[in-house]
Design a protein around this motif. Structure first.
Motif, PDB file in Angstrom:
ATOM      1  N   ASP A 142     -10.178   3.392  -7.110  1.00 51.52           N
ATOM      2  CA  ASP A 142     -11.447   3.042  -7.754  1.00 51.52           C
ATOM      3  C   ASP A 142     -12.646   3.131  -6.824  1.00 51.52           C
ATOM      4  OD1 ASP A 142     -10.863  -0.571  -7.871  1.00 51.52           O
ATOM      5  OD2 ASP A 142     -11.354   0.743  -6.210  1.00 51.52           O
ATOM      6  N   GLY A 143     -12.529   3.872  -5.766  1.00 48.87           N
ATOM      7  CA  GLY A 143     -13.658   4.064  -4.878  1.00 48.87           C
ATOM      8  C   GLY A 143     -14.063   2.827  -4.111  1.00 48.87           C
ATOM      9  N   GLY A 144     -13.168   1.828  -4.043  1.00 52.09           N
ATOM     10  CA  GLY A 144     -13.459   0.624  -3.280  1.00 52.09           C
ATOM     11  C   GLY A 144     -14.080  -0.492  -4.091  1.00 52.09           C
ATOM     12  N   PHE A 145     -14.371  -0.244  -5.360  1.00 51.93           N
ATOM     13  CA  PHE A 145     -14.970  -1.285  -6.207  1.00 51.93           C
ATOM     14  C   PHE A 145     -13.888  -2.070  -6.913  1.00 51.93           C
ATOM     15  CE2 PHE A 145     -18.044   2.194  -5.983  1.00 51.93           C
ATOM     16  CZ  PHE A 145     -19.082   1.502  -5.385  1.00 51.93           C
ATOM     17  N   GLY A 146     -13.946  -3.391  -6.822  1.00 55.10           N
ATOM     18  CA  GLY A 146     -12.966  -4.226  -7.480  1.00 55.10           C
ATOM     19  C   GLY A 146     -11.597  -4.180  -6.829  1.00 55.10           C
ATOM     20  N   ALA A 147     -11.538  -3.729  -5.595  1.00 54.89           N
ATOM     21  CA  ALA A 147     -10.252  -3.589  -4.921  1.00 54.89           C
ATOM     22  C   ALA A 147      -9.845  -4.910  -4.282  1.00 54.89           C
ATOM     23  CB  ALA A 147     -10.331  -2.480  -3.870  1.00 54.89           C
ATOM     24  N   HIS A 148      -9.422  -5.821  -5.114  1.00 59.16           N
ATOM     25  CA  HIS A 148      -8.998  -7.138  -4.643  1.00 59.16           C
ATOM     26  C   HIS A 148      -7.516  -7.308  -4.922  1.00 59.16           C
ATOM     27  CE1 HIS A 148     -13.196  -8.138  -4.173  1.00 59.16           C
ATOM     28  NE2 HIS A 148     -13.422  -7.754  -5.413  1.00 59.16           N
ATOM     29  N   ALA A 149      -6.846  -8.020  -4.047  1.00 60.44           N
ATOM     30  CA  ALA A 149      -5.415  -8.258  -4.240  1.00 60.44           C
ATOM     31  C   ALA A 149      -5.179  -8.894  -5.586  1.00 60.44           C
ATOM     32  CB  ALA A 149      -4.891  -9.159  -3.125  1.00 60.44           C
ATOM     33  N   GLY A 150      -4.312  -8.297  -6.374  1.00 63.53           N
ATOM     34  CA  GLY A 150      -3.966  -8.839  -7.677  1.00 63.53           C
ATOM     35  C   GLY A 150      -4.963  -8.517  -8.772  1.00 63.53           C
ATOM     36  N   HIS A 151      -6.063  -7.867  -8.458  1.00 62.12           N
ATOM     37  CA  HIS A 151      -7.073  -7.540  -9.462  1.00 62.12           C
ATOM     38  C   HIS A 151      -6.898  -6.092  -9.879  1.00 62.12           C
ATOM     39  CE1 HIS A 151     -10.853  -7.482 -11.625  1.00 62.12           C
ATOM     40  NE2 HIS A 151     -11.153  -6.368 -10.986  1.00 62.12           N
ATOM     41  N   LYS A 152      -6.454  -5.913 -11.087  1.00 62.31           N
ATOM     42  CA  LYS A 152      -6.215  -4.558 -11.580  1.00 62.31           C
ATOM     43  C   LYS A 152      -7.449  -4.051 -12.308  1.00 62.31           C
ATOM     44  CE  LYS A 152      -1.293  -5.136 -11.982  1.00 62.31           C
ATOM     45  NZ  LYS A 152      -0.142  -5.146 -12.853  1.00 62.31           N
TER      46      LYS A 152
ATOM     47  N   TRP B 100      -5.957   0.849  -3.495  1.00 60.26           N
ATOM     48  CA  TRP B 100      -7.014   0.392  -4.407  1.00 60.26           C
ATOM     49  C   TRP B 100      -8.314   1.141  -4.147  1.00 60.26           C
ATOM     50  CZ3 TRP B 100      -6.248  -1.535  -8.816  1.00 60.26           C
ATOM     51  CH2 TRP B 100      -5.201  -2.422  -9.066  1.00 60.26           C
ATOM     52  N   ALA B 101      -8.639   1.372  -2.897  1.00 64.79           N
ATOM     53  CA  ALA B 101      -9.862   2.104  -2.565  1.00 64.79           C
ATOM     54  C   ALA B 101      -9.797   3.532  -3.102  1.00 64.79           C
ATOM     55  CB  ALA B 101     -10.095   2.109  -1.062  1.00 64.79           C
ATOM     56  N   ALA B 102      -8.635   4.168  -2.992  1.00 60.59           N
ATOM     57  CA  ALA B 102      -8.477   5.537  -3.491  1.00 60.59           C
ATOM     58  C   ALA B 102      -8.547   5.584  -5.016  1.00 60.59           C
ATOM     59  CB  ALA B 102      -7.149   6.124  -3.007  1.00 60.59           C
TER      60      ALA B 102
END
Length: 69
Positions: A57-67, A53-55
């Motif tokens: 979107d750069g770490g923004f919005g990188a939450h489990a289950g959050h696309k 997720w960090a790769a």
């Protein structure tokens, strides 16, 4: 490549990921329940997903289950 995402992981984690993907596909195709992971598998694969997720979107919005788009 600007659009390339590369994740690095140790061999044990890579094996857990490959096994998990294979087992999920096989179990879903057969209509079977998916077995729970060990704590070690869960922690290692959780880190892979956080890194992914960090790769993406750069770490923004990188939450489990959050696309993110």
């Amino acid at each position: 490549m600007a659009d390339e995402v590369v994740l690095r992981m140790d061999r044990v984690t890579a094996r857990y990921l490959a096994d998990m993907l294979h087992n999920v596909g096989e179990h879903l195709a057969a209509g079977q329940n998916i077995e729970p992971m060990s704590t070690d598998e869960s922690q290692r694969l959780g880190q892979v997903l956080r890194d992914l997720w960090a790769a993406l979107d750069g770490g923004f919005g990188a939450h489990a289950g959050h696309k993110t788009p």
